[in-house]
Design a protein around this motif. Structure first.
Motif, PDB file in Angstrom:
ATOM      1  N   ASP A   4       0.808  -1.211   0.000  1.00  0.00           N
ATOM      2  CA  ASP A   4       0.000   0.000   0.000  1.00  0.00           C
ATOM      3  C   ASP A   4       0.845   1.266   0.000  1.00  0.00           C
ATOM      4  N   LYS A   5       2.166   1.106   0.107  1.00  0.00           N
ATOM      5  CA  LYS A   5       3.090   2.241   0.077  1.00  0.00           C
ATOM      6  C   LYS A   5       4.352   1.824  -0.641  1.00  0.00           C
ATOM      7  N   LEU A   6       4.936   2.778  -1.358  1.00  0.00           N
ATOM      8  CA  LEU A   6       6.244   2.578  -1.954  1.00  0.00           C
ATOM      9  C   LEU A   6       7.186   3.583  -1.317  1.00  0.00           C
ATOM     10  N   LYS A   7       8.317   3.122  -0.826  1.00  0.00           N
ATOM     11  CA  LYS A   7       9.307   4.022  -0.234  1.00  0.00           C
ATOM     12  C   LYS A   7      10.345   4.339  -1.306  1.00  0.00           C
ATOM     13  N   ILE A   8      10.414   5.607  -1.659  1.00  0.00           N
ATOM     14  CA  ILE A   8      11.340   6.079  -2.685  1.00  0.00           C
ATOM     15  C   ILE A   8      12.470   6.819  -1.969  1.00  0.00           C
ATOM     16  N   SER A   9      13.700   6.403  -2.234  1.00  0.00           N
ATOM     17  CA  SER A   9      14.836   7.071  -1.598  1.00  0.00           C
ATOM     18  C   SER A   9      15.932   7.303  -2.628  1.00  0.00           C
ATOM     19  N   PHE A  10      16.633   8.415  -2.456  1.00  0.00           N
ATOM     20  CA  PHE A  10      17.777   8.727  -3.304  1.00  0.00           C
ATOM     21  C   PHE A  10      18.744   9.601  -2.531  1.00  0.00           C
ATOM     22  N   THR A  11      19.975   9.660  -3.004  1.00  0.00           N
ATOM     23  CA  THR A  11      21.027  10.415  -2.337  1.00  0.00           C
ATOM     24  C   THR A  11      21.536  11.504  -3.264  1.00  0.00           C
ATOM     25  N   ILE A  12      21.669  12.699  -2.721  1.00  0.00           N
ATOM     26  CA  ILE A  12      22.284  13.807  -3.447  1.00  0.00           C
ATOM     27  C   ILE A  12      23.710  13.906  -2.926  1.00  0.00           C
ATOM     28  N   ALA A  13      24.664  13.696  -3.804  1.00  0.00           N
ATOM     29  CA  ALA A  13      26.073  13.636  -3.404  1.00  0.00           C
ATOM     30  C   ALA A  13      26.632  15.016  -3.070  1.00  0.00           C
ATOM     31  N   GLU A  14      27.650  15.001  -2.241  1.00  0.00           N
ATOM     32  CA  GLU A  14      28.374  16.221  -1.899  1.00  0.00           C
ATOM     33  C   GLU A  14      29.015  16.777  -3.162  1.00  0.00           C
ATOM     34  N   ASN A  15      28.932  18.091  -3.339  1.00  0.00           N
ATOM     35  CA  ASN A  15      29.507  18.735  -4.513  1.00  0.00           C
ATOM     36  C   ASN A  15      29.852  20.165  -4.137  1.00  0.00           C
ATOM     37  N   GLU A  16      31.137  20.441  -3.963  1.00  0.00           N
ATOM     38  CA  GLU A  16      31.566  21.769  -3.537  1.00  0.00           C
ATOM     39  C   GLU A  16      31.308  22.842  -4.588  1.00  0.00           C
ATOM     40  N   ILE A  30       6.443   5.131 -12.357  1.00  0.00           N
ATOM     41  CA  ILE A  30       5.660   4.582 -13.460  1.00  0.00           C
ATOM     42  C   ILE A  30       5.483   3.086 -13.235  1.00  0.00           C
ATOM     43  N   ASP A  31       4.247   2.602 -13.357  1.00  0.00           N
ATOM     44  CA  ASP A  31       3.993   1.172 -13.159  1.00  0.00           C
ATOM     45  C   ASP A  31       4.225   0.391 -14.454  1.00  0.00           C
ATOM     46  N   SER A  32       4.014  -0.917 -14.402  1.00  0.00           N
ATOM     47  CA  SER A  32       4.292  -1.781 -15.555  1.00  0.00           C
ATOM     48  C   SER A  32       3.343  -1.532 -16.729  1.00  0.00           C
ATOM     49  N   LYS A  33       2.255  -0.809 -16.491  1.00  0.00           N
ATOM     50  CA  LYS A  33       1.310  -0.473 -17.571  1.00  0.00           C
ATOM     51  C   LYS A  33       1.561   0.930 -18.100  1.00  0.00           C
ATOM     52  N   ASN A  34       2.701   1.515 -17.733  1.00  0.00           N
ATOM     53  CA  ASN A  34       3.132   2.837 -18.185  1.00  0.00           C
ATOM     54  C   ASN A  34       2.267   3.973 -17.640  1.00  0.00           C
ATOM     55  N   ASN A  35       1.673   3.780 -16.454  1.00  0.00           N
ATOM     56  CA  ASN A  35       0.883   4.817 -15.796  1.00  0.00           C
ATOM     57  C   ASN A  35       1.746   5.555 -14.783  1.00  0.00           C
ATOM     58  N   VAL A  36       1.675   6.879 -14.794  1.00  0.00           N
ATOM     59  CA  VAL A  36       2.337   7.671 -13.761  1.00  0.00           C
ATOM     60  C   VAL A  36       1.467   7.595 -12.514  1.00  0.00           C
ATOM     61  N   LEU A  37       2.062   7.232 -11.390  1.00  0.00           N
ATOM     62  CA  LEU A  37       1.328   7.077 -10.134  1.00  0.00           C
ATOM     63  C   LEU A  37       1.425   8.336  -9.288  1.00  0.00           C
ATOM     64  N   GLY A  38       0.666   8.404  -8.220  1.00  0.00           N
ATOM     65  CA  GLY A  38       0.756   9.511  -7.267  1.00  0.00           C
ATOM     66  C   GLY A  38      -0.114  10.686  -7.657  1.00  0.00           C
ATOM     67  N   GLU A  39       0.430  11.890  -7.465  1.00  0.00           N
ATOM     68  CA  GLU A  39      -0.322  13.122  -7.704  1.00  0.00           C
ATOM     69  C   GLU A  39      -0.700  13.312  -9.167  1.00  0.00           C
ATOM     70  N   LYS A  40       0.082  12.763 -10.068  1.00  0.00           N
ATOM     71  CA  LYS A  40      -0.149  12.856 -11.521  1.00  0.00           C
ATOM     72  C   LYS A  40      -0.277  14.301 -11.968  1.00  0.00           C
ATOM     73  N   LYS A  41       0.651  15.125 -11.553  1.00  0.00           N
ATOM     74  CA  LYS A  41       0.661  16.534 -11.960  1.00  0.00           C
ATOM     75  C   LYS A  41       1.605  16.716 -13.139  1.00  0.00           C
ATOM     76  N   VAL A  67      17.463  11.420   0.809  1.00  0.00           N
ATOM     77  CA  VAL A  67      16.067  11.821   0.701  1.00  0.00           C
ATOM     78  C   VAL A  67      15.215  10.557   0.704  1.00  0.00           C
ATOM     79  N   VAL A  68      14.191  10.521   1.558  1.00  0.00           N
ATOM     80  CA  VAL A  68      13.276   9.386   1.629  1.00  0.00           C
ATOM     81  C   VAL A  68      11.856   9.938   1.647  1.00  0.00           C
ATOM     82  N   GLN A  69      11.019   9.402   0.765  1.00  0.00           N
ATOM     83  CA  GLN A  69       9.635   9.842   0.718  1.00  0.00           C
ATOM     84  C   GLN A  69       8.771   8.632   0.354  1.00  0.00           C
ATOM     85  N   GLU A  70       7.562   8.585   0.896  1.00  0.00           N
ATOM     86  CA  GLU A  70       6.654   7.476   0.619  1.00  0.00           C
ATOM     87  C   GLU A  70       5.574   7.906  -0.360  1.00  0.00           C
TER      88      GLU A  70
END
Length: 100
Positions: A4-16, A30-41, A67-70
């Motif tokens: 019922d939830k997908l946890k999406i996480s990514f890292t933004i690397a240090e960059n001076e 995007i799911d396997s049927k090529n649908n954009v999920l979520g807010e769909k904005k 960064v972690v968001q569900e």
């Protein structure tokens, strides 16, 4: 079982050399049927339309940031899912995973 939830996480690397401050990333799930999920904005960058699932606002200060968001949903279906992360109109990261 179901998801019922997908946890999406990514890292933004240090960059001076990168500018500090608040950054907005557009996350596309995007799911396997090529649908954009979520807010769909949608948003337009240089005459190209980007359909996205949600945004993630990050305060960047030249240090590595995790960064972690569900993404909530109802009974995500089995199959392959694609995650694309955009900084404005530019694709900066992508990944895939499969729900079994």
């Amino acid at each position: 079982s179901r998801a019922d939830k997908l946890k999406i996480s990514f890292t933004i690397a240090e960059n001076e050399l990168a500018k500090t401050g608040e950054r907005k990333y557009y996350v596309q799930v995007i799911d396997s049927k090529n649908n954009v999920l979520g807010e769909k904005k949608s948003i337009t960058f240089n005459e190209k339309i980007l359909n996205y699932s949600f945004t993630s606002v990050v305060k960047y200060e030249n240090n590595t940031v995790d960064v972690v968001q569900e993404l909530a949903g109802k009974d995500f279906q089995k199959g392959k899912y694609y995650i694309n992360i955009f900084d404005k109109g530019d694709l900066v990261a992508n990944s895939t995973f499969e729900l079994k």
